[in-house]
Each structure stands twice: as C-alpha cells, then as structure tokens.
Design an enzyme around this catalytic site. Structure first.
Site, PDB file in Angstrom:
ATOM      1  N   LYS A   1     -10.646   0.452  -1.837  1.00 21.07           N
ATOM      2  CA  LYS A   1      -9.957   0.111  -0.738  1.00 21.07           C
ATOM      3  C   LYS A   1     -10.878   1.379   0.058  1.00 21.07           C
ATOM      4  CE  LYS A   1      -6.574  -1.426   2.834  1.00 21.07           C
ATOM      5  NZ  LYS A   1      -5.379  -1.487   2.849  1.00 21.07           N
TER       6      LYS A   1
ATOM      7  N   LYS B   1      -7.022   3.635  -2.886  1.00 22.10           N
ATOM      8  CA  LYS B   1      -7.283   3.926  -1.726  1.00 22.10           C
ATOM      9  C   LYS B   1      -7.322   4.756  -1.121  1.00 22.10           C
ATOM     10  CE  LYS B   1      -5.109   2.223   2.855  1.00 22.10           C
ATOM     11  NZ  LYS B   1      -4.103   1.259   3.501  1.00 22.10           N
TER      12      LYS B   1
ATOM     13  N   ASP C   1       0.739  -1.076   0.120  1.00 21.84           N
ATOM     14  CA  ASP C   1       0.194  -0.270   0.138  1.00 21.84           C
ATOM     15  C   ASP C   1       0.978   0.833  -0.435  1.00 21.84           C
ATOM     16  OD1 ASP C   1      -1.877  -1.608   0.207  1.00 21.84           O
ATOM     17  OD2 ASP C   1      -3.266  -0.775   1.863  1.00 21.84           O
TER      18      ASP C   1
END
Length: 222
Positions: free
Chosen positions: A182, A153, A91
């Site tokens: 996400k 995300k 991430d």
C-alpha cells in the site's frame, strides 16, 4: 487504466485531527458512490461509520497512529476494540524507535500479535519509510512477511514525506508472496496513482483521487 480501475484500489482516507462526523459521512458516501476499496477513518468513528455504510464499503481504521510508540498491549486493545466496533481492516504503525534500536524481532512479534487479533481481517503495517534507511526497510519487509501481515504500507501521511515510487520498487523486491503493498501519503494525481499501481501497489491511501474525480464530474471539489 481507467478511473474505475484506479478507484477500486483506493482507501479513501480522512484522518485529520479535526475530522467531524459530517466530514466522515461524506467520505463514506463517496466511498460507496465510487466503489473504493475502503474508507480509512479514525477509530472513534468506526462504529458510527459501520452502522452507516453497513456492507456497502469496507471500513478501515488506524492503530498506534501516527507515531507508533504505544505499547504492544495498547495497540492490541485498540485493534480488538476497532474490530468489535465493526472495522474490516486495520492499518497499524510500527514502533520506529525499536527499528532504530535494531529490535526487529520485537517489531515482528508485535505485528504477529496484532495479526492474531485480526484473524481473517486485513492487517496493513505502516513502516513510515521517510524515517528509515533502505537497509531498515528491507529488514522490515522480512519482518512483515514473517509475521503474516497482509500488507506493508509506506507512510502515515503525518511525517516528513509520503510514498515514493522507489520505496514501492524496493518493497516488491523483498516482501514475500503473501504480502501486498500500500502506497500512502502525497498521492495527488491520477498519473501518480496509476504509476504506483503499475509498480505493484495494490492499495493507495489518499483522499485526493476521489476529489479529482468529483471535480471532473461537477466542476468543483470539496
């Protein structure tokens, strides 16, 4: 949607600066027990965690976290180091200053560089929605798509706000078919988790969902 169906979308997360190995180990144990999508932990614990969990749960870690203003070379090194240590998913945090400067080509190229480093491993791109305008979010949807990343995300959980339903709706209207979503930051109830999933989110970055399940089972969280 039952608890098991929700838990399989959860990146069970502990990224606090004070996180100890004992706490990380508990996150790993819970990730295995509740069959979460992954455990998301600091880079310094990846090797130890991967040796501990083996292939029983995916290990996710963060790059350029939480501010995103490191050089691309530094993020690339972090990524390669994490993968060498056994990380299954990455991430990354984008350079938000570049967004404010309108340097979307540079942001896209950085994402592409890290995706190349990841190869077939999953790359999620944190854009920190609370600091952006809707126009900037839309342009980043295009950048993430064009760069070949696997997920967009919402948040680090370390800035001024976390995931919102509105941002997931906005993402869904502007990302490419190859990109999943996400939601992360501030997801504190099963109802919220289910709503994010119903809006199209594929992953949820949170520690609270597992705590809720454990509390229901035992009468106490940790």
């Amino acid at each position: 949607m039952n608890q098991k169906e929700i838990l399989c979308h959860v990146d069970h997360t502990l990224l606090a600066q004070t996180a100890t190995w004992e706490e990380i180990r508990q996150i790993c144990d819970d990730g295995i027990r509740y069959q979460t999508a992954s455990v998301c932990i600091p880079p310094s614990y990846v090797k130890q965690a991967k040796e501990y969990v083996r292939d029983n749960v995916a290990v996710c870690t963060v790059i350029g976290f939480p501010n995103g203003y490191m050089t691309t070379a530094a993020k690339e090194f972090e990524t390669k180091d994490a993968l060498k240590n056994g990380a299954d998913e990455i991430d990354m945090v984008i350079n938000i200053g570049w967004v404010k400067d309108g340097k979307f080509d540079a942001v896209e190229q950085e994402i592409r560089t890290l995706k190349t480093a990841c190869g077939d491993k999953i790359l999620k791109v944190i854009i920190e929605t609370c600091l952006l305008t809707d126009e900037e979010k839309i342009k980043l949807c295009h950048a993430v798509t064009n760069a070949g990343a696997d997920y967009i995300k919402t948040s680090t959980g370390f800035s001024t706000a976390g995931a919102t339903f509105e941002d997931i709706k906005l993402f869904s209207e502007h990302i490419g078919k190859n990109v999943k979503m996400k939601a992360a930051g501030g997801i504190s109830s099963m109802e919220d988790a289910e709503k994010f999933l119903s809006l199209g989110a594929d992953r949820l970055g949170t520690s609270r969902i597992v705590k809720i399940v454990k509390k229901e089972e035992t009468g106490s969280g940790y």
